[in-house]
Design a protein around this motif. Sequence first.
Motif, short mmCIF file in Angstrom:
data_model
loop_
_atom_site.label_atom_id
_atom_site.label_comp_id
_atom_site.label_asym_id
_atom_site.label_seq_id
_atom_site.Cartn_x
_atom_site.Cartn_y
_atom_site.Cartn_z
N ALA A 146 0.84 -1.21 0.00
CA ALA A 146 0.00 0.00 0.00
C ALA A 146 0.87 1.25 0.00
CB ALA A 146 -0.92 -0.01 1.22
N PHE A 147 1.99 1.21 0.72
CA PHE A 147 2.91 2.35 0.75
C PHE A 147 3.57 2.52 -0.63
CE2 PHE A 147 6.99 4.36 1.27
CZ PHE A 147 6.82 5.31 2.28
N LEU A 148 4.07 1.41 -1.18
CA LEU A 148 4.87 1.49 -2.41
C LEU A 148 4.01 1.80 -3.64
CD1 LEU A 148 7.26 -1.58 -1.88
CD2 LEU A 148 7.83 0.85 -1.60
N GLU A 149 2.78 1.31 -3.65
CA GLU A 149 2.00 1.43 -4.88
C GLU A 149 1.70 2.89 -5.22
OE1 GLU A 149 -1.80 -0.50 -4.98
OE2 GLU A 149 -2.42 0.32 -3.06
N GLY A 150 1.70 3.75 -4.21
CA GLY A 150 1.48 5.18 -4.46
C GLY A 150 2.54 5.75 -5.41
N TYR A 151 3.70 5.15 -5.46
CA TYR A 151 4.79 5.67 -6.29
C TYR A 151 4.90 4.93 -7.62
CZ TYR A 151 6.18 7.54 -1.76
OH TYR A 151 6.18 8.18 -0.55
N ALA A 152 4.22 3.78 -7.72
CA ALA A 152 4.49 2.95 -8.91
C ALA A 152 3.25 2.48 -9.65
CB ALA A 152 5.30 1.73 -8.49
N ILE A 153 2.08 2.85 -9.18
CA ILE A 153 0.89 2.30 -9.81
C ILE A 153 0.81 2.76 -11.27
CG2 ILE A 153 -0.92 4.02 -9.29
CD1 ILE A 153 -1.18 0.37 -8.40
N GLY A 154 0.60 1.81 -12.15
CA GLY A 154 0.57 2.15 -13.57
C GLY A 154 1.95 2.48 -14.11
N GLY A 155 2.97 2.36 -13.26
CA GLY A 155 4.32 2.69 -13.69
C GLY A 155 5.26 1.52 -13.45
N SER A 156 6.54 1.85 -13.25
CA SER A 156 7.53 0.78 -13.17
C SER A 156 8.27 0.82 -11.85
CB SER A 156 8.53 0.93 -14.32
OG SER A 156 9.11 2.21 -14.24
N ALA A 157 8.67 -0.36 -11.38
CA ALA A 157 9.39 -0.45 -10.11
C ALA A 157 10.50 -1.49 -10.23
CB ALA A 157 8.43 -0.84 -8.99
N LEU A 158 11.59 -1.23 -9.51
CA LEU A 158 12.71 -2.17 -9.46
C LEU A 158 12.99 -2.49 -8.00
CD1 LEU A 158 15.09 -3.63 -10.93
CD2 LEU A 158 16.45 -1.58 -10.47
N GLU A 159 12.93 -3.80 -7.64
CA GLU A 159 13.25 -4.18 -6.25
C GLU A 159 14.69 -4.69 -6.17
OE1 GLU A 159 10.46 -6.50 -3.98
OE2 GLU A 159 11.91 -6.78 -2.35
N LEU A 160 15.43 -4.14 -5.22
CA LEU A 160 16.82 -4.57 -5.01
C LEU A 160 16.83 -5.68 -3.96
CD1 LEU A 160 18.52 -1.04 -4.90
CD2 LEU A 160 17.86 -2.43 -6.88
N GLY A 161 17.25 -6.87 -4.34
CA GLY A 161 17.18 -8.04 -3.45
C GLY A 161 15.74 -8.52 -3.39
N ILE A 162 15.22 -8.92 -4.52
CA ILE A 162 13.78 -9.17 -4.65
C ILE A 162 13.33 -10.44 -3.92
CG2 ILE A 162 14.01 -10.44 -6.84
CD1 ILE A 162 11.42 -9.02 -7.75
N GLY A 163 14.27 -11.35 -3.66
CA GLY A 163 13.92 -12.56 -2.92
C GLY A 163 12.87 -13.38 -3.63
N ASP A 164 11.92 -13.90 -2.86
CA ASP A 164 10.88 -14.76 -3.44
C ASP A 164 9.66 -13.97 -3.91
OD1 ASP A 164 9.69 -14.02 -1.07
OD2 ASP A 164 9.08 -16.04 -0.49
N GLY A 165 9.79 -12.64 -3.92
CA GLY A 165 8.68 -11.82 -4.41
C GLY A 165 7.61 -11.55 -3.37
N ARG A 166 7.96 -11.69 -2.10
CA ARG A 166 7.01 -11.44 -1.00
C ARG A 166 6.23 -10.15 -1.23
NH1 ARG A 166 7.40 -8.43 3.90
NH2 ARG A 166 9.35 -7.58 3.10
N VAL A 167 6.91 -9.09 -1.66
CA VAL A 167 6.26 -7.80 -1.89
C VAL A 167 6.09 -7.52 -3.39
CG1 VAL A 167 6.66 -5.30 -1.68
CG2 VAL A 167 6.93 -6.80 0.31
N ALA A 168 7.07 -7.96 -4.19
CA ALA A 168 7.03 -7.66 -5.63
C ALA A 168 5.80 -8.29 -6.29
CB ALA A 168 8.31 -8.18 -6.29
N VAL A 169 5.44 -9.50 -5.87
CA VAL A 169 4.32 -10.18 -6.54
C VAL A 169 3.00 -9.44 -6.28
CG1 VAL A 169 2.98 -12.33 -6.66
CG2 VAL A 169 5.49 -12.41 -6.66
N PRO A 170 2.64 -9.16 -5.01
CA PRO A 170 1.39 -8.40 -4.81
C PRO A 170 1.45 -6.99 -5.41
CG PRO A 170 2.47 -8.82 -2.68
CD PRO A 170 3.18 -9.64 -3.72
N LEU A 171 2.64 -6.38 -5.44
CA LEU A 171 2.73 -5.04 -6.05
C LEU A 171 2.44 -5.12 -7.55
CD1 LEU A 171 3.42 -2.03 -5.58
CD2 LEU A 171 5.83 -2.60 -5.98
N SER A 172 2.95 -6.16 -8.19
CA SER A 172 2.70 -6.30 -9.63
C SER A 172 1.22 -6.61 -9.88
CB SER A 172 3.60 -7.38 -10.23
OG SER A 172 3.18 -8.66 -9.80
N GLU A 173 0.60 -7.32 -8.95
CA GLU A 173 -0.83 -7.63 -9.12
C GLU A 173 -1.71 -6.39 -8.99
OE1 GLU A 173 -0.49 -12.27 -7.56
OE2 GLU A 173 -1.16 -10.71 -6.18
N ARG A 174 -1.16 -5.35 -8.37
CA ARG A 174 -1.93 -4.08 -8.26
C ARG A 174 -1.69 -3.17 -9.47
NH1 ARG A 174 -2.58 -2.61 -2.38
NH2 ARG A 174 -2.59 -4.65 -1.42
#
Length: 245
Positions: free
Chosen positions: A33-61
Amino acid sequence: MSDDVIYDANWASIYDKYTTLRGRIAEADATVAFLEGYAIGGSALELGIGDGRVAVPLSERGARVEGIDNSDNMLELLTRRTDLVKAWNGDIANFRSEQRYNLVYCIYNTFKLLSTRESQISCLRSAAEALDEEGILVIELDVPALDGFVSGQRITTLLLDQENTILHTEVHDPLSQNLASTLLWFSGTSVKRLPHRVRYVYHQELDTMAQCAGLRLAERWGDWARGPFTEGSNRHISTYRRLGL
Ligand SMILES: C[S@@+](CC[C@H](N)C(=O)[O-])C[C@H]1O[C@@H](n2cnc3c(N)ncnc32)[C@H](O)[C@@H]1O
């Protein structure tokens, strides 16, 4: 530069269980919810993305999320979860990307896994270059807590329940601000040993390093719900923009 692969097969095999026990899966929605304000409809790069704990739900939004990780084991966990997120094996201490992103983020203390000052500054420099003109860098880091060391050593209990005992051993090197840490995880009759080295940084040092990399502090919060950062905070979420903007 950092070329150590910390998150080996051992880490990957317990990562989901560990993050669940530590409350990090439950927290992922607030992070998104915090991150999507900066990336919704746009692009994001996660450093040390791991198993996608946050990247996967962020991409789903609706954000186009990409990521870097230096552990094939962790990247494999991500690939098993989604094909929405493009990720590649690389070192966050030194990466180049052709693309420019609205949001670059490094959360869950991943930044301090870079165990030298030089690799931390180099990471910030790479992140600054990967931001588009108005892009934002978000970093989540614990506030260093150095109480309780005896002769440079400390053992703390991270978790005790009916099935699990997780102990955390640390050896402090104050000259390099390094903690050589090992998690000892006893579960049933098994024990796993999970070593990693971190370089702790206080928020003001982070700001100075960011400035060296061409970034300025934009906001600092004490949690993902934008609670204030105070002397009682045990972590901070800091956002940076490129200098001059
Ligand atoms: C604490 S986990 C965080 C994973 C994910 N960001 C999350 O929030 O769940 C740290 C991740 O950073 C990766 N990592 C550690 N050092 C790295 C480096 N120098 N370059 C790239 N990835 C790194 C590890 O493999 C691991 O997947």
